[in-house]
Motif scaffolding. Structure first.
Motif, short mmCIF file in Angstrom:
data_model
loop_
_atom_site.label_atom_id
_atom_site.label_comp_id
_atom_site.label_asym_id
_atom_site.label_seq_id
_atom_site.Cartn_x
_atom_site.Cartn_y
_atom_site.Cartn_z
N HIS A 183 68.41 37.72 -6.36
CA HIS A 183 69.54 37.88 -5.19
C HIS A 183 69.63 36.52 -4.42
CE1 HIS A 183 68.68 42.60 -4.89
NE2 HIS A 183 69.39 41.94 -6.00
N ARG A 220 63.54 40.42 -8.94
CA ARG A 220 64.91 40.68 -8.31
C ARG A 220 65.30 39.77 -6.92
NH1 ARG A 220 67.80 46.36 -7.61
NH2 ARG A 220 67.44 46.26 -9.87
N ARG A 221 64.04 39.36 -6.08
CA ARG A 221 64.31 38.83 -5.23
C ARG A 221 64.76 37.19 -5.50
NH1 ARG A 221 59.50 38.56 -2.97
NH2 ARG A 221 59.22 36.59 -3.84
N SER A 222 64.36 36.69 -6.58
CA SER A 222 64.64 35.64 -7.05
C SER A 222 66.28 35.54 -7.64
CB SER A 222 63.96 34.97 -8.24
OG SER A 222 62.55 34.79 -7.70
N ASP A 281 57.60 42.65 -10.33
CA ASP A 281 58.38 43.50 -9.83
C ASP A 281 58.06 44.74 -10.46
OD1 ASP A 281 59.57 42.58 -7.59
OD2 ASP A 281 61.62 42.16 -8.89
N PRO A 290 57.63 37.75 0.26
CA PRO A 290 57.70 36.34 -0.56
C PRO A 290 56.63 35.39 -0.55
CG PRO A 290 59.34 36.41 1.28
CD PRO A 290 58.80 37.78 1.19
N ALA A 295 63.53 48.63 -1.97
CA ALA A 295 64.17 47.38 -2.50
C ALA A 295 64.70 47.55 -3.93
CB ALA A 295 62.90 46.20 -2.60
N SER A 349 58.85 37.79 -7.12
CA SER A 349 59.80 38.98 -7.47
C SER A 349 60.87 38.58 -8.18
CB SER A 349 60.03 39.65 -6.20
OG SER A 349 61.55 40.53 -6.18
N TYR A 353 58.86 42.67 -3.71
CA TYR A 353 60.13 42.10 -3.05
C TYR A 353 59.91 41.78 -1.87
CZ TYR A 353 65.30 41.72 -2.22
OH TYR A 353 66.48 41.38 -2.08
N CYS A 354 59.38 42.32 -0.89
CA CYS A 354 59.47 42.45 0.55
C CYS A 354 58.63 41.16 1.20
CB CYS A 354 59.08 43.91 1.25
SG CYS A 354 60.22 45.22 0.52
#
Length: 249
Positions: free
Chosen positions: A234, A230-232, A104, A223, A162, A228, A220-221
């Protein structure tokens, strides 16, 4: 699967690449090219992934640092260097390959091809705010680079849409420079959306580099291509892979 390597015309003719997660040996949440030895992935698998990157870069080994979200830079002169706590590396020694890990944060590759000096920086919000990009440029100048000849490219990073942050985050940036407000958009409630790549480009251009670009990829956008943090977080995953970016002189 073949490795996917993103490049920047501004860094040519130097060998470089922002590697995606494609083409690696890891599985599960690390599926693909996880190059982070600090992750909970199997160390043997991480080494296989890193060896694939080294082969693609045509190098004996990848030189990196123990990243700590600082503005610290080390100067590398041989294959035995690296591993110190810092967030950027520079060298003017032919044949060396510098690398940084991200998930990220901004991976930034630098080159003054004419002077024969390269750099690589891990630039999250804290490191960028504290001056890691400028410190990298100054360290390159100490090796003979000229900042007006330096090309800098930001690789895949989290994009503004994101990157939700709180009011205390905004306060840190406004305390440093009130004009930093332009890198924030209003979000839900008291939240804001921070544009990390735009801020990185601003810092690079204000420092006077010859060229500063962003590849335009959001970690993030997408995968399928990028890890990412942050994505992980979330989606509740226990850990996350690390992308690698590298440049060779």
């Amino acid at each position: 699967m073949t490795l996917e390597i993103l490049t920047s015309d501004t860094l040519l003719p130097l060998k470089h690449g922002f590697f995606t997660r494609k083409g690696g040996a890891s599985s599960g949440v690390f599926s693909g090219l996880n190059c982070g030895a600090g992750s909970s992935d199997q160390s043997e698998i991480v080494q296989i992934n890193r060896a694939r990157v080294a082969e693609a870069m045509g190098t004996e080994g990848l030189i990196g640092v123990h990243q700590i979200h600082s503005a610290d830079v080390i100067t590398v002169s041989g294959h035995g260097d690296g591993g110190e706590k810092a967030d950027a590396l520079v060298t003017n020694t032919p044949g060396l390959t510098l690398s940084v890990l991200t998930a990220d944060c901004q991976p930034v590759l630098f080159a003054d091809a004419q002077a024969g000096v390269i750099g690589a920086a891990h630039a999250g919000w804290r490191g960028t705010l504290d001056g890691v990009l400028e410190a990298t440029i100054e360290a390159m100048e100490a090796l003979g680079a000229q900042r007006t000849q330096i090309a800098a490219t930001i690789g895949p990073s989290i994009s503004q849409r994101a990157y939700e942050v709180g009011p205390e985050f905004l306060d840190d940036f406004l305390a440093a420079e009130p004009a930093n407000a332009r890198f924030f958009a209003n979000g839900e409630g008291d939240r804001y959306q921070f544009d990390l790549p735009a801020y990185g480009l601003h810092r690079l251009r204000s420092a006077g580099v010859g060229t500063a670009t962003w590849t335009g990829h959001c970690t993030y956008c997408d995968p399928d291509r990028f890890f990412s943090y942050r994505r992980s977080t979330h989606v509740g995953e226990a850990d996350y892979g690390r992308l690698i970016s590298a440049i060779r002189l």
